[in-house]
Design a protein around this motif. Sequence first.
Motif, PDB file in Angstrom:
ATOM      1  N   UNK A   1       2.696  19.039  51.366  1.00 21.79           N
ATOM      2  CA  UNK A   1       2.114  19.460  52.633  1.00 21.79           C
ATOM      3  C   UNK A   1       0.692  18.935  52.781  1.00 21.79           C
ATOM      4  N   UNK A   2       0.343  18.576  54.014  1.00 21.83           N
ATOM      5  CA  UNK A   2      -1.048  18.315  54.369  1.00 21.83           C
ATOM      6  C   UNK A   2      -1.650  19.634  54.818  1.00 21.83           C
ATOM      7  N   UNK A   3      -2.670  20.079  54.123  1.00 22.25           N
ATOM      8  CA  UNK A   3      -3.237  21.400  54.378  1.00 22.25           C
ATOM      9  C   UNK A   3      -4.078  21.385  55.645  1.00 22.25           C
ATOM     10  N   UNK A   4      -4.125  22.498  56.386  1.00 19.57           N
ATOM     11  CA  UNK A   4      -4.882  22.524  57.648  1.00 19.57           C
ATOM     12  C   UNK A   4      -6.350  22.153  57.486  1.00 19.57           C
ATOM     13  N   UNK A   5      -6.933  22.453  56.313  1.00 15.95           N
ATOM     14  CA  UNK A   5      -8.351  22.167  56.108  1.00 15.95           C
ATOM     15  C   UNK A   5      -8.613  20.718  55.715  1.00 15.95           C
ATOM     16  N   UNK A   6      -7.574  19.902  55.596  1.00 13.24           N
ATOM     17  CA  UNK A   6      -7.792  18.491  55.361  1.00 13.24           C
ATOM     18  C   UNK A   6      -7.088  17.895  54.165  1.00 13.24           C
ATOM     19  N   UNK A   7      -7.250  18.459  52.954  1.00 13.49           N
ATOM     20  CA  UNK A   7      -6.614  17.807  51.807  1.00 13.49           C
ATOM     21  C   UNK A   7      -5.109  18.001  51.773  1.00 13.49           C
ATOM     22  N   UNK A   8      -4.461  17.188  50.969  1.00 15.55           N
ATOM     23  CA  UNK A   8      -3.043  17.393  50.682  1.00 15.55           C
ATOM     24  C   UNK A   8      -2.921  18.434  49.582  1.00 15.55           C
ATOM     25  N   UNK A   9      -1.836  19.224  49.638  1.00 17.71           N
ATOM     26  CA  UNK A   9      -1.585  20.204  48.580  1.00 17.71           C
ATOM     27  C   UNK A   9      -0.373  19.759  47.771  1.00 17.71           C
ATOM     28  N   UNK A  10      -0.580  19.605  46.475  1.00 18.22           N
ATOM     29  CA  UNK A  10       0.500  19.270  45.562  1.00 18.22           C
ATOM     30  C   UNK A  10       0.739  20.477  44.659  1.00 18.22           C
ATOM     31  N   UNK A  11       1.936  21.059  44.758  1.00 20.47           N
ATOM     32  CA  UNK A  11       2.298  22.226  43.953  1.00 20.47           C
ATOM     33  C   UNK A  11       3.253  21.812  42.838  1.00 20.47           C
ATOM     34  N   UNK A  12       3.040  22.367  41.664  1.00 20.85           N
ATOM     35  CA  UNK A  12       3.966  22.174  40.560  1.00 20.85           C
ATOM     36  C   UNK A  12       4.686  23.486  40.282  1.00 20.85           C
ATOM     37  N   UNK A  13       5.803  23.410  39.568  1.00 23.34           N
ATOM     38  CA  UNK A  13       6.592  24.603  39.298  1.00 23.34           C
ATOM     39  C   UNK A  13       7.110  24.573  37.862  1.00 23.34           C
ATOM     40  N   UNK A  14       7.889  25.595  37.510  1.00 19.28           N
ATOM     41  CA  UNK A  14       8.365  25.723  36.140  1.00 19.28           C
ATOM     42  C   UNK A  14       9.277  24.569  35.734  1.00 19.28           C
ATOM     43  N   UNK A  15       9.882  23.890  36.711  1.00 22.26           N
ATOM     44  CA  UNK A  15      10.802  22.804  36.385  1.00 22.26           C
ATOM     45  C   UNK A  15      10.245  21.422  36.718  1.00 22.26           C
ATOM     46  N   UNK A  16       8.954  21.336  37.051  1.00 24.62           N
ATOM     47  CA  UNK A  16       8.315  20.038  37.218  1.00 24.62           C
ATOM     48  C   UNK A  16       8.224  19.355  35.855  1.00 24.62           C
ATOM     49  N   UNK A  17       8.577  18.086  35.785  1.00 19.17           N
ATOM     50  CA  UNK A  17       8.551  17.374  34.519  1.00 19.17           C
ATOM     51  C   UNK A  17       7.329  16.458  34.443  1.00 19.17           C
ATOM     52  N   UNK A  18       6.917  16.090  33.226  1.00 22.16           N
ATOM     53  CA  UNK A  18       5.837  15.106  33.113  1.00 22.16           C
ATOM     54  C   UNK A  18       6.162  13.806  33.838  1.00 22.16           C
ATOM     55  N   UNK A  19       7.425  13.408  33.830  1.00 19.78           N
ATOM     56  CA  UNK A  19       7.810  12.187  34.541  1.00 19.78           C
ATOM     57  C   UNK A  19       7.621  12.344  36.050  1.00 19.78           C
ATOM     58  N   UNK A  20       7.946  13.544  36.585  1.00 23.92           N
ATOM     59  CA  UNK A  20       7.698  13.804  38.012  1.00 23.92           C
ATOM     60  C   UNK A  20       6.225  13.597  38.335  1.00 23.92           C
ATOM     61  N   UNK A  21       5.379  14.175  37.506  1.00 26.07           N
ATOM     62  CA  UNK A  21       3.933  14.087  37.716  1.00 26.07           C
ATOM     63  C   UNK A  21       3.462  12.636  37.646  1.00 26.07           C
ATOM     64  N   UNK A  22       3.922  11.933  36.641  1.00 26.63           N
ATOM     65  CA  UNK A  22       3.464  10.555  36.452  1.00 26.63           C
ATOM     66  C   UNK A  22       3.941   9.650  37.582  1.00 26.63           C
ATOM     67  N   UNK A  23       5.118   9.925  38.139  1.00 28.68           N
ATOM     68  CA  UNK A  23       5.594   9.136  39.271  1.00 28.68           C
ATOM     69  C   UNK A  23       4.692   9.328  40.486  1.00 28.68           C
ATOM     70  N   UNK A  24       4.344  10.579  40.790  1.00 28.64           N
ATOM     71  CA  UNK A  24       3.467  10.840  41.928  1.00 28.64           C
ATOM     72  C   UNK A  24       2.077  10.258  41.695  1.00 28.64           C
ATOM     73  N   UNK A  25       1.526  10.503  40.511  1.00 23.90           N
ATOM     74  CA  UNK A  25       0.186   9.990  40.215  1.00 23.90           C
ATOM     75  C   UNK A  25       0.166   8.466  40.252  1.00 23.90           C
ATOM     76  N   UNK A  26       1.203   7.836  39.692  1.00 25.81           N
ATOM     77  CA  UNK A  26       1.259   6.380  39.708  1.00 25.81           C
ATOM     78  C   UNK A  26       1.376   5.827  41.108  1.00 25.81           C
TER      79      UNK A  26
END
Length: 361
Positions: free
Chosen positions: A306-331
């Motif tokens: 989501x793009x937050x109303x105040x300007x920045x994007x919000x990235x939420x992680x959860x109990x089933x987020x994997x390191x590979x998920x994170x690295x794909x987004x960051x990359x």
Amino acid sequence: MSSFASDNYSGAAPEILAAIAAANVGHQVSYGRDEYTERLQGVFRAHFGDTARAYPVINGTGANVIALQAATDRWGAVICAGTAHITVDEGGAPEKVAGLKLLPVPTTHGKLTVDDIAREAWGFDDEHRARPQVVSLSQSTELGTVYTAAEIRAIADVAHGHGMRVHLDGARLANAAAHLGEPLRAFTTDAGVDILSFGGTKNGMLLGEAVVVLDPELDRGLDRLRKSSMQLVSKMRFVSAQFLALLDGDLWLRNAGHANAMATRLADRMRDLPGVEISHPVQANAVFVRLPEAALAELHGRFAFYDWPTGPARWMTSFDTTPDDVDQLAGAARAAVTSIRHSNREQGLAMARRKVTRAGG
């Protein structure tokens, strides 16, 4: 598509599904008189103290509405952060259903302070003004920050000094505990919180939250408030069984700790990137990041967030987020930002060359 939009997007933890299946045997008395809900009281008391009593409900808005109703009169008001879920994301339910007045206050990083509360803690005997009766905090906050036990105690002391109660919206209370490294009661019961909403859905449950009364004086009629607020579950054993699986052990803390760790990993992979700003301290499972608009547009094609109303994007992680998920987004984010910076640099050089050519002509 990998999702970083909300921890509500995740499925249910395997342990939770197994608990539901195990509870799906034979008949149990309905409306909370089942053996699972009876056992659940002892589990909540183990986490929050001997005076705690839990009322399972369906969802977080219902939990907040019931808790605030229990702590206010019909002429009451609730002081909260301007970013609080109760004022931003609940469709006016606290005001429409509970009949109270919300008094939102601007904050830094979503956290109320004693000075913030003082802006609205007045007019207690003025019949022309809704009487402030509750201070509502979110833990962790909607901006991913966490109150310390000392901060909550300071707020509770001021609130109680004015005759007000303290409500905690704990949709992500487990994430706060994982960050603080403290038991749940340390920054709730022991810090002066009177009543709270305890979240399960965002931390691996299929559905279900709970109103947890810490001050027995607020327990009067809460069972009727739950019923009249349409939050009394007939087959409550299936909600209570989930809470037992979550809380009667360390699943709640493992899930939340993993989600927090994935958010930290994501933020760490973005911090050294020029032109990128982490807008709020990353203390739970949310990362608020400012990126060039073109980079955000490119990322939206591959990831849910989501793009937050105040300007920045919000990235939420959860109990089933994997390191590979994170690295794909960051990359992908790094590649998008780097490409845009390179393109802007090339355009700048081209413009400079054209100016030199015109000047030489």
